[in-house]
Design a protein around this motif. Sequence first.
Motif, PDB file in Angstrom:
ATOM      1  N   PRO A 187      12.030  -9.593  15.333  1.00  0.00           N
ATOM      2  CA  PRO A 187      13.465  -9.335  15.406  1.00  0.00           C
ATOM      3  C   PRO A 187      13.851  -8.204  14.461  1.00  0.00           C
ATOM      4  CG  PRO A 187      13.011 -11.681  15.158  1.00  0.00           C
ATOM      5  CD  PRO A 187      11.731 -10.966  14.939  1.00  0.00           C
ATOM      6  N   MET A 199      17.365  -6.958  14.617  1.00  0.00           N
ATOM      7  CA  MET A 199      18.806  -6.826  14.540  1.00  0.00           C
ATOM      8  C   MET A 199      19.318  -7.219  13.159  1.00  0.00           C
ATOM      9  SD  MET A 199      20.481  -7.887  18.169  1.00  0.00           S
ATOM     10  CE  MET A 199      19.848  -9.553  18.175  1.00  0.00           C
ATOM     11  N   GLY A 218      23.771  -7.645  15.181  1.00  0.00           N
ATOM     12  CA  GLY A 218      23.379  -8.988  15.606  1.00  0.00           C
ATOM     13  C   GLY A 218      24.453 -10.043  15.466  1.00  0.00           C
ATOM     14  N   ASN A 255      23.066  -8.505  29.180  1.00  0.00           N
ATOM     15  CA  ASN A 255      22.950  -8.013  27.808  1.00  0.00           C
ATOM     16  C   ASN A 255      23.147  -6.496  27.736  1.00  0.00           C
ATOM     17  OD1 ASN A 255      22.428 -10.590  26.843  1.00  0.00           O
ATOM     18  ND2 ASN A 255      20.226 -10.392  27.145  1.00  0.00           N
ATOM     19  N   GLY A 275      27.196 -15.385  16.466  1.00  0.00           N
ATOM     20  CA  GLY A 275      26.123 -14.945  15.578  1.00  0.00           C
ATOM     21  C   GLY A 275      25.065 -15.997  15.367  1.00  0.00           C
ATOM     22  N   ARG A 279      22.482 -16.368  18.049  1.00  0.00           N
ATOM     23  CA  ARG A 279      21.450 -15.326  18.111  1.00  0.00           C
ATOM     24  C   ARG A 279      20.549 -15.349  16.886  1.00  0.00           C
ATOM     25  NH1 ARG A 279      23.399 -10.486  21.200  1.00  0.00           N
ATOM     26  NH2 ARG A 279      25.142 -11.191  22.470  1.00  0.00           N
ATOM     27  N   SER A 280      20.517 -16.469  16.164  1.00  0.00           N
ATOM     28  CA  SER A 280      19.754 -16.513  14.912  1.00  0.00           C
ATOM     29  C   SER A 280      18.279 -16.196  15.126  1.00  0.00           C
ATOM     30  CB  SER A 280      19.910 -17.884  14.259  1.00  0.00           C
ATOM     31  OG  SER A 280      19.444 -18.908  15.125  1.00  0.00           O
ATOM     32  N   ASP A 315      17.092 -13.874  16.875  1.00  0.00           N
ATOM     33  CA  ASP A 315      16.883 -12.437  17.050  1.00  0.00           C
ATOM     34  C   ASP A 315      17.270 -11.637  15.813  1.00  0.00           C
ATOM     35  OD1 ASP A 315      16.125 -12.966  19.671  1.00  0.00           O
ATOM     36  OD2 ASP A 315      18.204 -12.945  20.334  1.00  0.00           O
ATOM     37  N   LEU A 316      17.558 -12.306  14.728  1.00  0.00           N
ATOM     38  CA  LEU A 316      18.031 -11.604  13.538  1.00  0.00           C
ATOM     39  C   LEU A 316      16.888 -11.345  12.568  1.00  0.00           C
ATOM     40  CD1 LEU A 316      21.329 -13.599  12.917  1.00  0.00           C
ATOM     41  CD2 LEU A 316      21.078 -11.396  14.054  1.00  0.00           C
ATOM     42  N   LYS A 317      16.998 -10.253  11.863  1.00  0.00           N
ATOM     43  CA  LYS A 317      15.984  -9.921  10.874  1.00  0.00           C
ATOM     44  C   LYS A 317      16.018 -10.898   9.707  1.00  0.00           C
ATOM     45  CE  LYS A 317      15.679  -5.601   9.949  1.00  0.00           C
ATOM     46  NZ  LYS A 317      16.003  -4.248   9.403  1.00  0.00           N
ATOM     47  N   SER A 350      22.511 -12.655   7.374  1.00  0.00           N
ATOM     48  CA  SER A 350      23.368 -12.011   8.367  1.00  0.00           C
ATOM     49  C   SER A 350      24.450 -12.943   8.893  1.00  0.00           C
ATOM     50  CB  SER A 350      22.517 -11.506   9.543  1.00  0.00           C
ATOM     51  OG  SER A 350      21.593 -10.529   9.103  1.00  0.00           O
TER      52      SER A 350
END
Length: 1100
Positions: free
Chosen positions: A87, A89, A94, A245, A412, A415-416, A418-420, A425
């Motif tokens: 990930p 984003m 993100g 998307n 948000g 989408r956890s 896909d997060l860096k 974040s």
Amino acid sequence: ITLLIFVLFFLLGDGISRESSPFINSAEMDRGNMYEGKNMALFEEEMDSNPMVSSLLNKLANYTNVTQGVVEHEADEDSKRKEVKVPRMGTFIGVYLPCLQNILGVILFLRLTWIVGTAGVLESFIIVFMCCACTMLTAISMSAIATNGVVPAGGSYYMISRSLGPEFGGAVGLCFYLGTTFAGAMYILGTIEILLTYISPSAAIFKAEEVGEETEAMLNNMRVYGTCIIVLMAIVVFVGVKYVNKLALVFLACVILSIIAIYAGVIKTAIDPPDFPICLLGNRTLSKRSFDVCAKFTEGNNETKTTNLWLLFCNSSSPTAMCDDYFSLNNVTEIQGIPGILSGVLIGKSENNLWSTYSEKGSIVEKKNQPSVSGSEDLKIGGRPYVFTDIMTYFTVLVGIYFPSVTGIMAGSNRSGDLKDAQKSIPTGTILAISTTSFIYLSCIVLFGACIEGVVLRDKFGEAVNGNLVVGTLAWPSPWVIVIGSFFSTCGAGLQSLTGAPRLLQAIARDGIVPFIQVFGHGKANGEPTWALLLTAAICEIGILIASLDNVAPILSMFFLMCYMFVNLACAVQTLLRTPNWRPRFKYYHWTLSFLGMSLCLALMFICSWYYALIAMLIAGCIYKYIEYRGAEKEWGDGIRGLSLNAARYALLRVEDGPPHTKNWRPQLLVLLNLDCEQLVKHPRLLSFTSQLKAGKGLTIVGSVLQGTYLDKCVETQKAEEVCRTLMGVEKTKGFCQIVVSPSFRDGISHLIQSAGLGGMKHNTVLMAWPQSWKQTENHFSWKNFVDTVRETTAAQQALLVAKNIDLFPTNQERFTEGNIDVWWIVHDGGMLMLLPFLLRQHKVWRKCKMRIFTVAQMDDNSIQMKKDLQMFLYHLRLNAEVEVVEMVSYYFFFLKLKLGLNLENGSVSLNTVLQRFQSHPEEIIQSITDESRGSVRRKSCSCPQSIGQDVQALLNNDYEKEEVAQLIHDRNTASRSAPAVKASVAAAMPEKVQMTWTKEKFVAEKHKNKDTSVSGFKDIFNMKPNQSNVRRMHTAVKLNGVVLNKSQHAQLVLLNMPGPPKNRKGDENYMEFLEVLTEGLDRVLLVRGSGREVITIYS
């Protein structure tokens, strides 16, 4: 060469396969080589269960978080899974932008101006502030939960379920799913409203044929177009989420451009306000859809002509035509709809937008403080070109309509995966997004109130401004910027809802906590939730059929508010419990903030709509109880379990360690089960009887003993406990299970009786089955353990229930439609015999059985008075039962009178007369007693005699060998062979046989009465030989068994006082024989032995 061979040997191995290795323990050698040089030899044997720290850290470092509910494509089972891209984003892309897109939407463009005009700037500010404060407090709680460890994708459902348990998680997760689904319906309805009202009104399929049918025609158009759009959107989502998307950025750009256009338009109004004239008749706002000139007359070519407006109020175009009274009395004026930010409409003296203007449904939108002359109202006012309100407005309705505009804060957290850095974040992006949108909403309220005329703000569909979108009239450079931007924004939000809702349902289904939705966990080969998408589209269609955006908005407000309320509750519970695992990285939270957020969510639910709130709570409650009753057991370390443990600890500390008050006493059972060699329960009906007796109330501990040592029996213990728990679930027995391993069965039972329970929650009653095989030679320890258990329960002051013929007891599925529960009250045991039938009759198995109470009267008792006293006692106990007093004549006394030639019908023969007659014929009397006693023993398996005469005749006809009789007499009188001693011994024994229930006072009185003749005899009562006592007890058992059989042989259940074991352990086997004889011939028997304390009372 040697070096080359060594290198090849090292590289290629020794060439010997592992199977053909000559070493038997080659695997152990390889294992040793694995850890050689790693300083791990001390921990080699534990490496399977406790891996090395280095390998653990390696696994954690390579952890990849796949979106919950979506399975990656797989080529073959043997091929390796494709590596998931790391990930990349960050916070802005993100979290911040997705939250911004979900929060800003249809309500901002279609309803915010109307809310400001109706509620006024002040009340609108309060509405928006409350809703934004609710979402901000929820975001703080959500940030704490999201940063407390790795949160896989799944959003609020995952956080709530893992924090509050599967019941709350499933209930709130399904509510959140319904909210997201109805949000999709709201966005689609907004899309159609923009299309048919502002973009292409001519595209409407249904037209209003008569005046007043416009609303109904519009609703029908919404239903038709809405259904078509749902089908199209479902196809797009089914084909591929990647297209949705890709379009997300386009939709987001539309939202941002629209908001920029609004602020640019506000700035422009200060310099050059736009020209949007509003036509007023008196103080009433007119709709410009039906006319073009805002005047009654026009002048041209030196002549005056009537306008189209004149024709709408008059019956002809002639200036002398008959016109509407109000039209004739008032002038037509024109004002600017967008006077500008410097015009003073916000805080003007004549009229301002600061205060609310609520109205009834169908009322005319009027300008306050505008001169107007009222006339006689025309009955056809509905056909005039006025601007009408379509719904009744008040504060709470506006709250329900507005709240969906602040939802979307979970975008948000969804989408956890896909997060860096999700733990950084999610809090930052979510709180920034809420702050930004809150500023936009609050500033828009003030700017709308300062720039736009009040009648235009209250004009929901822009009829007074030529059918333009009201907020579009303020925008710069063109109203079409807002119209097109809002259209694509609502389309995108609808697609996002149809994409996210099925995945949320799939995640809940795959958790397996709601059995009836497990089918929706399946999908296409790549994991796309096909079945969940179909259900989502069907539920969304329900919202479309409602067809009114103002009616759909409060519904989804309820579900979102309930979800947010439980997010706050989860954070508050975890914070207050201070569980060791609660270590959020987000530090700016407090339980008071979470509690305030929870209270605000609950208040907003009832402010929006109290009946919708009750319906939503009922739906969530039903789902909660369903999951609790039918759902799978999940252990997620949730806070509710921790809360239960804390509450249990607090309650246990509050409960006194002493016995409870008689009013609160109920049997707290320790159920002793016997297991076979395969750890299966021998008598499962014992648990059925337990559930019938307890009905889920009070404490139940199911215990059993395994013989051996715990180290050897560890696996068997776990299996036995699992078997017991499974059987408890089948029999619906709610309680705890405890398996004890002990070197001897006897000691294990003792340990259970002593140590089962905790603090004040200890058992007070032991329930066990009668050992049916106690007579078998190979099971000679069975009756010894049983008798010792009876002694130990007595020593522990605990009640004892022994179920005989337990396999004949009913299951929970059986129902007795008739029959009796017979209670034989021989001695007072504290009221246990009265209480148990009452508890049993609360269960549906025994509910239709009648309760009968029998008690035994002795020779000197008044049977009639006993019956009256017992009936009065039951009346005060509030128990309904039939009462019967059974007179059981002493056979010994009867037989003495027979042998002495006395009149059998004369009940007044005294004991002294019998004793005086006995002195002259002692041997004859002893022989008669011996014959009668031995006959009773040998007849213990026979049925009860029909009458006393038949019994005596049977005894007289028995011919025993003289040697056997002599031996019995010898055993009875080994202490002394002289006649006086024999006389004294028998004379001393007579009172006990005549009067079975001697009291201390009666004993002393009789002692002084016969002091001269039998002083030494009474002393010998306490020195009786065991065989004398056994004969006497067996005689009582036979007599009592006969009486019970005569009255209760066909009863559904018989409850009997259980006599205590002998103090002399040498008579234990005889004691078992006594109990066997006492209960012989009865189908279902419950032997009851009280604890020595009162368990039932007549007082309130």
